[in-house]
Design an enzyme around this catalytic site. Structure first.
Site, PDB file in Angstrom:
ATOM      1  N   GLU A  95      75.093 100.349  15.513  1.00  0.00           N
ATOM      2  CA  GLU A  95      75.729  99.151  16.041  1.00  0.00           C
ATOM      3  C   GLU A  95      77.092  98.916  15.398  1.00  0.00           C
ATOM      4  O   GLU A  95      77.290  99.216  14.220  1.00  0.00           O
ATOM      5  CB  GLU A  95      74.819  97.940  15.806  1.00  0.00           C
ATOM      6  N   CYS A 108      83.410  95.712  12.437  1.00  0.00           N
ATOM      7  CA  CYS A 108      82.452  96.078  11.397  1.00  0.00           C
ATOM      8  C   CYS A 108      81.707  97.323  11.884  1.00  0.00           C
ATOM      9  O   CYS A 108      81.044  97.284  12.918  1.00  0.00           O
ATOM     10  CB  CYS A 108      81.500  94.900  11.187  1.00  0.00           C
ATOM     11  N   CYS A 115      69.270 103.115   6.683  1.00  0.00           N
ATOM     12  CA  CYS A 115      69.765 103.039   5.310  1.00  0.00           C
ATOM     13  C   CYS A 115      68.616 103.337   4.364  1.00  0.00           C
ATOM     14  O   CYS A 115      67.478 102.973   4.632  1.00  0.00           O
ATOM     15  CB  CYS A 115      70.318 101.638   5.026  1.00  0.00           C
ATOM     16  N   CYS A 119      67.269  97.428   0.224  1.00  0.00           N
ATOM     17  CA  CYS A 119      67.506  96.068  -0.286  1.00  0.00           C
ATOM     18  C   CYS A 119      66.498  95.128   0.380  1.00  0.00           C
ATOM     19  O   CYS A 119      66.279  95.193   1.588  1.00  0.00           O
ATOM     20  CB  CYS A 119      68.934  95.622   0.006  1.00  0.00           C
ATOM     21  N   CYS A 122      67.361  92.813   3.619  1.00  0.00           N
ATOM     22  CA  CYS A 122      68.179  93.390   4.699  1.00  0.00           C
ATOM     23  C   CYS A 122      67.299  94.036   5.754  1.00  0.00           C
ATOM     24  O   CYS A 122      66.413  94.837   5.420  1.00  0.00           O
ATOM     25  CB  CYS A 122      69.149  94.420   4.123  1.00  0.00           C
ATOM     26  N   GLY A 161      73.996 101.023   7.025  1.00  0.00           N
ATOM     27  CA  GLY A 161      74.141 102.154   6.120  1.00  0.00           C
ATOM     28  C   GLY A 161      74.930 101.862   4.870  1.00  0.00           C
ATOM     29  O   GLY A 161      75.547 100.807   4.727  1.00  0.00           O
ATOM     30  N   GLU A 162      74.880 102.806   3.938  1.00  0.00           N
ATOM     31  CA  GLU A 162      75.602 102.692   2.671  1.00  0.00           C
ATOM     32  C   GLU A 162      76.743 103.717   2.698  1.00  0.00           C
ATOM     33  O   GLU A 162      76.502 104.927   2.571  1.00  0.00           O
ATOM     34  CB  GLU A 162      74.628 102.975   1.516  1.00  0.00           C
ATOM     35  N   SER A 193      82.293  98.502   1.928  1.00  0.00           N
ATOM     36  CA  SER A 193      81.325  97.636   1.254  1.00  0.00           C
ATOM     37  C   SER A 193      80.184  98.496   0.711  1.00  0.00           C
ATOM     38  O   SER A 193      79.596  99.283   1.439  1.00  0.00           O
ATOM     39  CB  SER A 193      80.776  96.604   2.248  1.00  0.00           C
ATOM     40  N   SER A 215      78.245  94.476  -2.877  1.00  0.00           N
ATOM     41  CA  SER A 215      77.091  93.615  -2.639  1.00  0.00           C
ATOM     42  C   SER A 215      76.407  93.330  -3.964  1.00  0.00           C
ATOM     43  O   SER A 215      75.634  94.136  -4.447  1.00  0.00           O
ATOM     44  CB  SER A 215      76.130  94.319  -1.677  1.00  0.00           C
ATOM     45  N   LEU A 216      76.725  92.184  -4.536  1.00  0.00           N
ATOM     46  CA  LEU A 216      76.250  91.864  -5.879  1.00  0.00           C
ATOM     47  C   LEU A 216      74.881  91.177  -5.814  1.00  0.00           C
ATOM     48  O   LEU A 216      73.902  91.681  -6.356  1.00  0.00           O
ATOM     49  CB  LEU A 216      77.301  90.982  -6.558  1.00  0.00           C
ATOM     50  N   HIS A 217      74.843  90.001  -5.219  1.00  0.00           N
ATOM     51  CA  HIS A 217      73.608  89.286  -4.878  1.00  0.00           C
ATOM     52  C   HIS A 217      72.802  88.755  -6.052  1.00  0.00           C
ATOM     53  O   HIS A 217      71.866  87.976  -5.858  1.00  0.00           O
ATOM     54  CB  HIS A 217      72.691  90.128  -3.987  1.00  0.00           C
ATOM     55  N   ASN A 292      70.692  85.578   6.559  1.00  0.00           N
ATOM     56  CA  ASN A 292      70.312  85.633   7.975  1.00  0.00           C
ATOM     57  C   ASN A 292      68.874  86.131   8.072  1.00  0.00           C
ATOM     58  O   ASN A 292      68.599  87.275   7.725  1.00  0.00           O
ATOM     59  CB  ASN A 292      71.231  86.585   8.742  1.00  0.00           C
ATOM     60  N   CYS A 335      75.323  89.647   9.413  1.00  0.00           N
ATOM     61  CA  CYS A 335      75.050  90.526   8.265  1.00  0.00           C
ATOM     62  C   CYS A 335      73.554  90.738   8.100  1.00  0.00           C
ATOM     63  O   CYS A 335      72.786  89.784   8.099  1.00  0.00           O
ATOM     64  CB  CYS A 335      75.545  89.905   6.966  1.00  0.00           C
TER      65      CYS A 335
HETATM   66  N1  SAH Z   1      75.378  99.089   2.325  1.00  0.00           N
HETATM   67  C1  SAH Z   1      76.583  98.324   2.260  1.00  0.00           C
HETATM   68  C2  SAH Z   1      77.092  97.779   3.596  1.00  0.00           C
HETATM   69  C3  SAH Z   1      76.097  97.174   4.582  1.00  0.00           C
HETATM   70  S1  SAH Z   1      75.472  95.564   4.333  1.00  0.00           S
HETATM   71  C4  SAH Z   1      76.426  97.220   1.256  1.00  0.00           C
HETATM   72  O1  SAH Z   1      75.325  97.034   0.737  1.00  0.00           O
HETATM   73  O2  SAH Z   1      77.408  96.562   0.935  1.00  0.00           O
HETATM   74  C5  SAH Z   1      76.710  94.389   4.611  1.00  0.00           C
HETATM   75  C6  SAH Z   1      76.452  93.090   3.835  1.00  0.00           C
HETATM   76  O3  SAH Z   1      75.426  92.280   4.438  1.00  0.00           O
HETATM   77  C7  SAH Z   1      75.981  93.378   2.414  1.00  0.00           C
HETATM   78  O4  SAH Z   1      76.593  92.542   1.498  1.00  0.00           O
HETATM   79  C8  SAH Z   1      74.514  93.054   2.536  1.00  0.00           C
HETATM   80  O5  SAH Z   1      73.951  92.841   1.299  1.00  0.00           O
HETATM   81  C9  SAH Z   1      74.532  91.844   3.434  1.00  0.00           C
HETATM   82  N2  SAH Z   1      73.228  91.525   3.999  1.00  0.00           N
HETATM   83  C10 SAH Z   1      72.196  92.353   4.219  1.00  0.00           C
HETATM   84  N3  SAH Z   1      71.152  91.694   4.744  1.00  0.00           N
HETATM   85  C11 SAH Z   1      71.526  90.414   4.888  1.00  0.00           C
HETATM   86  C12 SAH Z   1      70.887  89.257   5.419  1.00  0.00           C
HETATM   87  N4  SAH Z   1      69.658  89.314   5.917  1.00  0.00           N
HETATM   88  N5  SAH Z   1      71.574  88.104   5.419  1.00  0.00           N
HETATM   89  C13 SAH Z   1      72.846  88.068   4.955  1.00  0.00           C
HETATM   90  N6  SAH Z   1      73.498  89.125   4.450  1.00  0.00           N
HETATM   91  C14 SAH Z   1      72.850  90.292   4.418  1.00  0.00           C
END
Ligand code: SAH
Length: 354
Positions: A95, A108, A115, A119, A122, A161-162, A193, A215-217, A292, A335
């Site tokens: 997508e 995007c 992937c 995580c 996700c 994907g990463e 990213s 993507s720190l989180h 999300n 996202c």
């Molecule tokens: N693999 C890469 C790029 C894809 S994810 C990465 O990890 O950065 C793009 C962004 O969306 C990342 O910051 C990811 O952590 C975030 N993301 C993934 N699932 C999400 C969700 N359910 N709600 C909000 N953001 C999310």
């Protein structure tokens, strides 16, 4: 299935294209002509490339191809966001999402079918991993959207994907996206990213000049280990210095941190304080992403008040922080909602690092 020729010109950057012409017994400057035909003019028919000799056109026809994935679904959302589902050879679906925001129009794009990083918040992770996209399949997403008539000011590798687990394709794709003969986007307008594959990040710095989002989180290893499992391999004390080094040579640059706001998980005042300490000395911009939801997840999004309090705390410490608007939610384009369709979701990379 149609037999595939070996070279898809869509994925060759200037260097790769020049090498091809030399191998075919021609001058490398033809690379410039062909790049322009394909990416600037959207031409895929060799007979239309009128500044090439007939003999060269015939050779290209015989040895190469310009293959574009099929659009199987195009979904517009009320806010102008638009999602395309593309079908690749072998049935995988990926997508791409177009996000207009005033003058800025961002595409995007995906870099893998599925992937492998897993995580926990996700939905792409739930699909499992199937395979890396080729450079051609990555660039095709930009080609298609431009050819449909959308102008693009920014490209972000933030779809499925990463990217740093697919360096071999991502590096030439970035080079095409940035090349003046193709899409000509500057390093400030092209963002990769990553969840933080440290050795690949250090390599990327030598191979490409792009903006970096990470993507720190979570502000500590214990929590990040749970949310972003690659952290067990590359913990914060390795990731943060690698990020700092990535932007060290350009004082105008900042790392964009992505931080998904999960109710009761990573959104307390104490987490904010830890985050401020963690990022001290690193030029930073914080993107807070409201979580999300997707079917089957136990996480909930933090309340708007909590997100704002968290943001204010970061701002007071001098970290520019914005709460990312959720875009295209009703078409599952936000996202973490990109799922595509994976032909064989049982496949996993034996190891995700290069
Ligand atoms: N693999 C890469 C790029 C894809 S994810 C990465 O990890 O950065 C793009 C962004 O969306 C990342 O910051 C990811 O952590 C975030 N993301 C993934 N699932 C999400 C969700 N359910 N709600 C909000 N953001 C999310």
């Amino acid at each position: 299935m149609q037999q595939q020729k070996s070279v898809n010109l869509l994925g060759l950057d200037r260097k790769g294209m020049e090498a091809l012409f030399v191998a075919l017994g021609h001058k490398p400057f033809h690379a410039r002509q062909v790049l322009k035909w394909i990416h600037k003019h959207g031409v895929t028919d060799f007979t239309a490339m009128t500044d090439l000799s007939k003999a060269l056109r015939a050779q290209l026809q015989a040895h190469t191809e310009i293959r574009i994935p099929k659009i199987v679904l195009e979904q517009p959302a009320a806010d102008g966001t638009r999602k395309w589902v593309l079908e690749l050879a072998c049935g995988n679906r990926i997508e791409s999402v177009f996000i207009p925001d005033g003058e800025r129009t961002t595409l995007c794009i995906s870099t893998q079918a599925g992937c492998a990083l897993d995580c926990s918040f996700c939905s792409t992770a739930r699909q499992g991993f199937n395979r890396n996209l080729s450079a051609a399949e990555i660039v095709a997403q930009v080609w298609l959207v431009r050819t449909l008539g959308y102008s693009l000011t920014n490209v972000v590798m933030m779809g499925m994907g990463e990217p740093l687990a697919n360096m071999e394709a991502v590096v030439p794709a970035l080079s095409i996206i940035q090349d003046d003969l193709a899409y000509g986007l500057s390093k400030y307008r092209v963002t990769v990213s990553t969840a933080g594959i440290v050795p690949a990040l250090r390599r990327l710095r030598l191979l490409s000049d792009v903006s970096l989002a990470v993507s720190l989180h979570a502000p500590n290893n214990a929590l990040r280990d749970q949310l972003v499992p690659i952290n067990r391999k590359y913990p914060l004390e390795e990731l943060i210095p690698a990020c700092r080094d990535f932007i060290a040579e350009d004082r105008r640059r900042k790392i964009t941190w992505e931080y998904v706001m999960l109710d009761g998980v990573n959104d307390s005042d104490q987490h904010a304080r830890q985050l401020i300490r963690l990022l001290e000395g690193t030029p930073s911009k914080m993107n807070l992403i409201p979580f999300n939801p997707f079917p089957g997840t136990d996480y909930r999004c933090s309340s708007p008040e909590r997100i704002e309090a968290f943001r204010q705390r970061l701002m007071r410490s001098g970290i520019i922080s914005i709460t990312r608007k959720t875009r295209g939610e009703e078409i599952d384009a936000a996202c973490g909602q990109l799922v595509g369709r994976i032909a064989d979701r049982s496949r996993r990379l034996p190891q995700v690092v290069a």
